[in-house]
Motif scaffolding. Structure first.
Motif, PDB file in Angstrom:
ATOM      1  N   ALA A 560       0.856  -1.151  -0.232  1.00  0.00           N
ATOM      2  CA  ALA A 560       0.020   0.060  -0.190  1.00  0.00           C
ATOM      3  C   ALA A 560       0.679   0.887  -0.245  1.00  0.00           C
ATOM      4  O   ALA A 560       0.563   2.249  -0.923  1.00  0.00           O
ATOM      5  N   THR A 561       1.589   1.315   0.639  1.00  0.00           N
ATOM      6  CA  THR A 561       2.575   2.236   1.139  1.00  0.00           C
ATOM      7  C   THR A 561       3.334   2.514  -0.554  1.00  0.00           C
ATOM      8  O   THR A 561       4.209   4.072  -0.489  1.00  0.00           O
ATOM      9  N   ARG A 562       3.350   1.680  -1.564  1.00  0.00           N
ATOM     10  CA  ARG A 562       4.011   2.070  -3.266  1.00  0.00           C
ATOM     11  C   ARG A 562       2.791   2.609  -3.796  1.00  0.00           C
ATOM     12  O   ARG A 562       3.320   3.682  -5.147  1.00  0.00           O
ATOM     13  N   LEU A 563       1.506   2.905  -3.684  1.00  0.00           N
ATOM     14  CA  LEU A 563       1.001   3.159  -4.020  1.00  0.00           C
ATOM     15  C   LEU A 563       0.105   4.602  -3.813  1.00  0.00           C
ATOM     16  O   LEU A 563      -0.044   5.344  -3.002  1.00  0.00           O
ATOM     17  N   ARG A 564       0.781   5.603  -5.111  1.00  0.00           N
ATOM     18  CA  ARG A 564       0.870   7.292  -4.777  1.00  0.00           C
ATOM     19  C   ARG A 564      -0.249   7.908  -4.751  1.00  0.00           C
ATOM     20  O   ARG A 564      -1.041   8.805  -4.722  1.00  0.00           O
ATOM     21  N   ASN A 565      -0.657   7.268  -5.975  1.00  0.00           N
ATOM     22  CA  ASN A 565      -1.972   7.898  -6.638  1.00  0.00           C
ATOM     23  C   ASN A 565      -3.147   6.737  -7.503  1.00  0.00           C
ATOM     24  O   ASN A 565      -3.349   6.850  -8.298  1.00  0.00           O
ATOM     25  N   VAL A 566      -3.989   7.012  -5.628  1.00  0.00           N
ATOM     26  CA  VAL A 566      -4.934   6.162  -5.271  1.00  0.00           C
ATOM     27  C   VAL A 566      -6.112   6.947  -4.458  1.00  0.00           C
ATOM     28  O   VAL A 566      -6.087   8.300  -3.879  1.00  0.00           O
ATOM     29  N   GLU A 567      -7.352   6.530  -5.265  1.00  0.00           N
ATOM     30  CA  GLU A 567      -8.431   7.304  -4.488  1.00  0.00           C
ATOM     31  C   GLU A 567      -9.298   6.453  -4.060  1.00  0.00           C
ATOM     32  O   GLU A 567      -9.576   4.881  -4.566  1.00  0.00           O
ATOM     33  N   THR A 568     -10.258   6.450  -2.572  1.00  0.00           N
ATOM     34  CA  THR A 568     -10.907   5.377  -1.570  1.00  0.00           C
ATOM     35  C   THR A 568     -12.325   5.192  -2.896  1.00  0.00           C
ATOM     36  O   THR A 568     -12.947   6.008  -3.798  1.00  0.00           O
ATOM     37  N   ALA A 569     -12.743   4.173  -3.460  1.00  0.00           N
ATOM     38  CA  ALA A 569     -13.850   3.637  -4.559  1.00  0.00           C
ATOM     39  C   ALA A 569     -15.276   2.669  -3.977  1.00  0.00           C
ATOM     40  O   ALA A 569     -15.141   2.093  -4.438  1.00  0.00           O
ATOM     41  N   PHE A 570     -15.442   3.537  -3.126  1.00  0.00           N
ATOM     42  CA  PHE A 570     -16.777   2.699  -2.359  1.00  0.00           C
ATOM     43  C   PHE A 570     -17.835   3.209  -3.734  1.00  0.00           C
ATOM     44  O   PHE A 570     -18.751   2.710  -3.737  1.00  0.00           O
ATOM     45  N   ALA A 571     -17.630   4.382  -3.950  1.00  0.00           N
ATOM     46  CA  ALA A 571     -17.942   5.123  -4.711  1.00  0.00           C
ATOM     47  C   ALA A 571     -17.252   5.094  -6.162  1.00  0.00           C
ATOM     48  O   ALA A 571     -16.335   5.866  -5.608  1.00  0.00           O
TER      49      ALA A 571
END
Length: 643
Positions: A560-571
């Motif tokens: 997880a610490t290697r992923l810089r460009n993500v957003e929460t995706a429940f929606a």
């Protein structure tokens, strides 16, 4: 450039009606030559439209309804025109004014170094004009080359023999078997376009096309190089899985006459277009291009509606002239968020067919099928290489009826289907408060979170894959990103509701059970824009977290610490859901669309649902308005294609 004009641009920017980039672009154009307020206004509008998916500015739009152009009200439009002063009254006046500007190259002129291009009644940023011109020329060349090559009676007879083996049963109802026709047309040359809605069998068809290509390759059969690709990782994985299943079933039918399993095994995994072309960090350039083309004989690209203009240009440049390109997609889905609606332009007359007599003759000779007279016509070269699949074999019932009604612009029928609640498969929830939505999200996401809670410490990837599939069974889709009913607000609200229910424990940005969407390609970790994964405990490092992504029947993971460009995706937005399918899809519309939602978005959201679809909106009029509005993207591609 007048102070009054600049002040008006700044005011529109502060009001959220313009991107800051648009005003900055106009100032840049002014810095490289004499700039009239009229040119600056055209530059602002061109930049703004490019940001909304248009590849050019139609000069006719400069005197049209502002709401249709940008969604502005009349006062904003009048204020902009007043700040310019002398606003040209017709297209001819605009054309003459722009052609005289030093920053504009009129097509056919002496110099092409200017940042703007005027092609007839269309104004472009130079690179979009170059991309559009290249796509048109490359696609036309492939289509025309294919038609000229399709005159060998022996080859046609061989195609007919194998198609009768691959399609042993007559079409239902005794009508035209469009899947069989699509295979024959694709064999005619170096371009095949297969479009159709959900369940019409695009991948079923292309699996048989692959078998046909292998069967007719002769001495080249063992060395036929086939590549599979799609715009997103999820779509690529689904394409490969669907083709593998179809080819495996087909292998049982054709037997030893064609070693399909061996041939299919050599294809390798489907890849994203970025991966296929060899995207490199910190540059828009790809490893594969006109000077270093792909090593393929056949390239099959799924979800082609998502391919934007620049990507299609790069793909065509990297494809060898003798390779066959097959594009699959639903022409009625949303186009890419970036400039261009390439598949929509290529397929704009697919419903009508418009087949020439020589095409009808070839189809009859190669398939035994008669294309009904209503589909005959005088279409251009692209139309002759395009087939629309017209019968949905899977996507029926109330969800199919709802999708058809929306696609036809029939708001009354759509509401009737939604309100009927047939078998509970389609429902419409009028929301006054967000509590109804949050309760639905709680029910939809509870199963995968319960599986995580009950996951044993020694769980293997089969268990993790089951959790990922459980999460993929439900999804909440939004029409907009911002606001109470947008992605940003709803992700926070759902997160809090699930935490209150004791289904997850949020201790920081990262937590077990967090679904994330990748928002930027990351070649170091091998994840791409649009990939969706789940955060789970790292079995090898106590206290550490990994994000797991499904790839067909396998999983891969990244710290997880290697992923810089993500957003929460429940929606997630409807745009980002393309290429995906969920057992239950819930779509949320906002209180007010500002006139910016259209039926393509509603249709795309509905067709993400496999078994159940729920519409949630605090204002039903938004649905009716969206169904009544079609997305129209400014483009010169249809004109250049001549199809």
């Amino acid at each position: 450039m007048s102070k009054e004009f600049l002040d008006q641009i700044d005011a529109l920017t502060e009001a959220g009606q313009l991107r800051r980039l648009s005003g900055a672009f106009a100032r840049f154009i002014a810095s490289v030559g004499e700039a009239s307020p009229q040119l600056m206004a055209a530059c602002v509008l061109l930049s703004e439209l490019e940001g909304r998916g248009h590849s050019c500015l139609l000069l006719s739009e400069l005197n049209a309804d502002p709401a249709a152009l940008l969604g502005w009200n009349g006062d904003e439009w009048r204020d902009l025109r007043a700040s310019v002063g002398n606003w040209p009254e017709d297209v001819a006046e605009w054309r003459d004014l722009l052609a005289a500007c030093t920053q504009v190259w009129p097509v056919g002129g002496d110099n092409i170094n200017q940042p703007l291009v005027l092609d007839g009644d269309r104004l472009y940023l130079r690179r979009y004009w170059q991309d559009e011109t290249h796509v048109a020329g490359a696609v036309r060349g492939r289509a025309l080359g294919g038609v000229l090559a399709a005159d060998a009676d022996a080859e046609t007879a061989e195609i007919r023999r194998w198609l009768d083996i691959l399609f042993p049963h007559a079409a239902r109802g005794g009508g035209t078997d469009w899947q069989k026709v699509a295979c024959a047309v694709a064999m005619r040359g170096k371009l095949g376009i297969i479009t159709g809605g959900p369940g019409t069998g695009k991948t079923y068809t292309v699996a048989r096309l692959l078998a046909l290509l292998f069967a007719t390759a002769g001495a080249r059969q063992a060395g036929l190089r086939v590549a599979l690709a799609a715009p997103t990782g999820k779509a690529a994985a689904r394409l490969k899985q669907s083709i593998d299943i179809a080819l495996d079933e087909l292998a049982e039918k054709v037997g030893s006459a064609l070693p399909l399993r061996e041939l299919a095994a050599r294809m390798g995994a489907a890849r994203t277009l970025h991966s296929l072309l060899g995207a490199r960090p910190d540059t828009r350039a790809f490893q594969h291009h006109a000077g270093n083309q792909l090593d393929v004989d056949v390239l099959i690209v799924d979800e082609a509606s998502m391919i934007h203009l620049e990507m299609m240009s790069a793909l065509l440049a990297a494809l060898p002239p003798n390779a066959t390109l097959i594009l699959l997609g639903d022409k009625d889905q949303l186009a890419s968020v970036e400039a261009g609606a390439v598949l929509g332009d290529l397929c704009h007359n697919a419903e009508a067919g418009e087949y020439l007599p020589e095409t009808l003759s070839y189809v009859h000779a190669s398939t035994g099928q008669e294309i009904p007279e209503q589909y005959a016509g005088q279409g251009g070269p692209i139309a002759q290489q395009t087939v629309m699949l017209r019968e949905s074999r899977r996507f029926g019932g109330p969800i199919g009826a709802l999708a058809l009604a929306v696609n036809a612009g029939d708001a009354g029928k759509a509401v009737e289907v939604l309100r009927s609640g047939q078998d509970g498969r389609v429902t419409w929830t009028d929301m006054a408060q967000a509590s109804d939505l949050l309760q639905l999200a709680l029910s939809g996401y509870r199963p995968y979170l319960q599986l995580i809670k009950n996951m044993p410490e020694n769980a293997d990837d089969i268990v993790r894959l089951g959790i990922l599939k459980s999460f993929e069974s439900f999804r909440l889709l939004c029409a907009v990103r911002e606001g109470e009913w947008g992605v940003a607000g709803l992700n926070d609200a759902i997160e809090q509701r699930l935490q209150t229910a004791g289904l997850l424990k949020k201790t920081g940005e990262w937590y077990v059970g967090r679904p994330v969407m990748v928002t930027r390609n990351d070649y170091a970790t091998g994840v791409f824009n649009g990939d969706i994964g789940l955060t789970l405990a790292d079995p090898a490092r106590p206290g550490a977290l990994r994000v797991y992504f499904s790839e067909g029947d396998a999983v891969r993971s990244v710290l997880a610490t290697r992923l810089r460009n993500v957003e929460t995706a429940f929606a997630m937005t409807v745009h980002k859901s393309q290429g995906s399918e969920f057992a239950h899809t819930a779509m949320v519309l906002p209180k007010d669309s500002g006139g910016m939602l259209a039926r393509e978005l509603i249709y795309t959201g509905i067709t993400r649902a496999r078994d159940y679809f729920t519409l949630l909106t605090p204002n039903g009029q938004v649905l009716l308005d969206a169904i009544g509005q079609r997305t129209q993207r400014a483009s010169g591609l249809r004109h250049l294609l001549g199809s």
